[in-house]
Design a protein around this motif. Sequence first.
Motif, short mmCIF file in Angstrom:
data_model
loop_
_atom_site.label_atom_id
_atom_site.label_comp_id
_atom_site.label_asym_id
_atom_site.label_seq_id
_atom_site.Cartn_x
_atom_site.Cartn_y
_atom_site.Cartn_z
N LYS A 53 35.32 47.65 29.75
CA LYS A 53 36.32 47.30 30.75
C LYS A 53 35.70 47.34 32.13
N VAL A 54 36.29 46.58 33.04
CA VAL A 54 35.84 46.53 34.43
C VAL A 54 37.04 46.88 35.31
N LYS A 55 36.83 47.70 36.32
CA LYS A 55 37.92 48.06 37.22
C LYS A 55 38.18 46.92 38.21
N VAL A 56 39.42 46.81 38.63
CA VAL A 56 39.79 45.80 39.63
C VAL A 56 39.03 46.06 40.92
N GLU A 81 46.93 50.89 44.94
CA GLU A 81 46.89 51.82 43.82
C GLU A 81 46.50 51.12 42.51
N GLY A 82 46.63 49.80 42.51
CA GLY A 82 46.29 49.04 41.31
C GLY A 82 44.80 48.75 41.18
N LEU A 83 43.99 49.19 42.14
CA LEU A 83 42.54 48.96 42.06
C LEU A 83 41.91 49.72 40.90
N LYS A 84 42.60 50.73 40.39
CA LYS A 84 42.07 51.50 39.25
C LYS A 84 42.38 50.84 37.92
N ALA A 99 36.93 43.41 43.32
CA ALA A 99 37.18 43.25 44.75
C ALA A 99 35.91 43.49 45.56
N SER A 100 35.13 44.50 45.15
CA SER A 100 33.90 44.82 45.86
C SER A 100 32.83 43.75 45.66
N LYS A 101 32.70 43.26 44.44
CA LYS A 101 31.68 42.26 44.13
C LYS A 101 31.87 40.99 44.95
N PHE A 102 33.11 40.53 45.09
CA PHE A 102 33.37 39.26 45.79
C PHE A 102 33.97 39.46 47.18
N LEU A 110 44.75 40.53 45.63
CA LEU A 110 43.49 40.35 46.33
C LEU A 110 43.45 38.96 46.95
N ARG A 111 42.72 38.82 48.05
CA ARG A 111 42.63 37.52 48.69
C ARG A 111 41.17 37.21 49.02
#
Length: 312
Positions: A4-7, A23-26, A11-14, A111-112
């Motif tokens: 699995k990959v965290k949200v 709170e949904g980043l986890k 977000a950090s990669k792109f 995310l945007r």
Amino acid sequence: MPKKVKVSDLASKFQMEVVSGSEGLKRQISVADLCRPGLEMAGYFEYYPEDRVQILGKTELTFFEKLPEADRKDRMTRLCREATPCVVITRGLDVPPELMDASASTGIAVLRSHVNTTTLAGQITDFLEHKLAPSTTIHGVLVDVYGIGMLISGSSGIGKSETALELVKRGHRLIADDAVEIRQTAENVLIGNAPDLIKHLLEIRGVGIINVMTLFGAGAVRNNTKINVVVKLENWQQDKQYDRLGLDEETTRIIDTDIPLVTIPVRPGRNLAVIIEVAAMNYRLKRMGYNAALQFTNKLTETINEDMDEME
């Protein structure tokens, strides 16, 4: 256990802006496929792939803006479900207030990105396929020989690293020594690389650990390569019958892929590096449609038949 990959990793990669639902980043992303919910914006949710990253571009949001207010609220409420990892807005477009409300109530990150939809979708897919690909770690040495990924396996101390060193001296490239991380990126495609800790390093008993890139230059190493052939080194067994023609094509299974297997018996006087070079070239010839063992067998059969005809 499925990868699995965290949200937050996405977000950090792109370098995407977190507009709402931090709170949904986890939350975890478990599938590499993406969804552009065009049918869902029209109200059809029967086959909605809720476990995918949802991407809203100019097409989806332009259509969404034309919907009545009640429908807009309904669409975003049904879009943001418990299993949904996140929603991505492309092209730097404004986030609909209805999506902000749904994000706040469900805790799903919005995310945007300023990248256009098609480009971003391709980049995210490549990233997730890489991160979520089935993987394993195998004890061995991986070398690029004439563009063919040769995974050298065998018991400890049999000479895998020494053979790799000789191959590097002969102009070939080292990918990994001792531990090879292998990912299945597509059907029947295995990619091997070295763990970061031992990248470009080679252990030679009696000498110690050497840095191949420092000693032989950047052209002597590669970060990764496709694995085409597994070469198994084993101590010569006097009573074992080894294949002398090459007609018996063995395979070994790694993850879900069958890879050609070449077994090379080891004893004093055999130049393993040269044998592996020949095995790589022979593999290339077979892939191009030429099989020396088969050609020899056919010619032998023809000769025997001709002799039998003459005797009659």
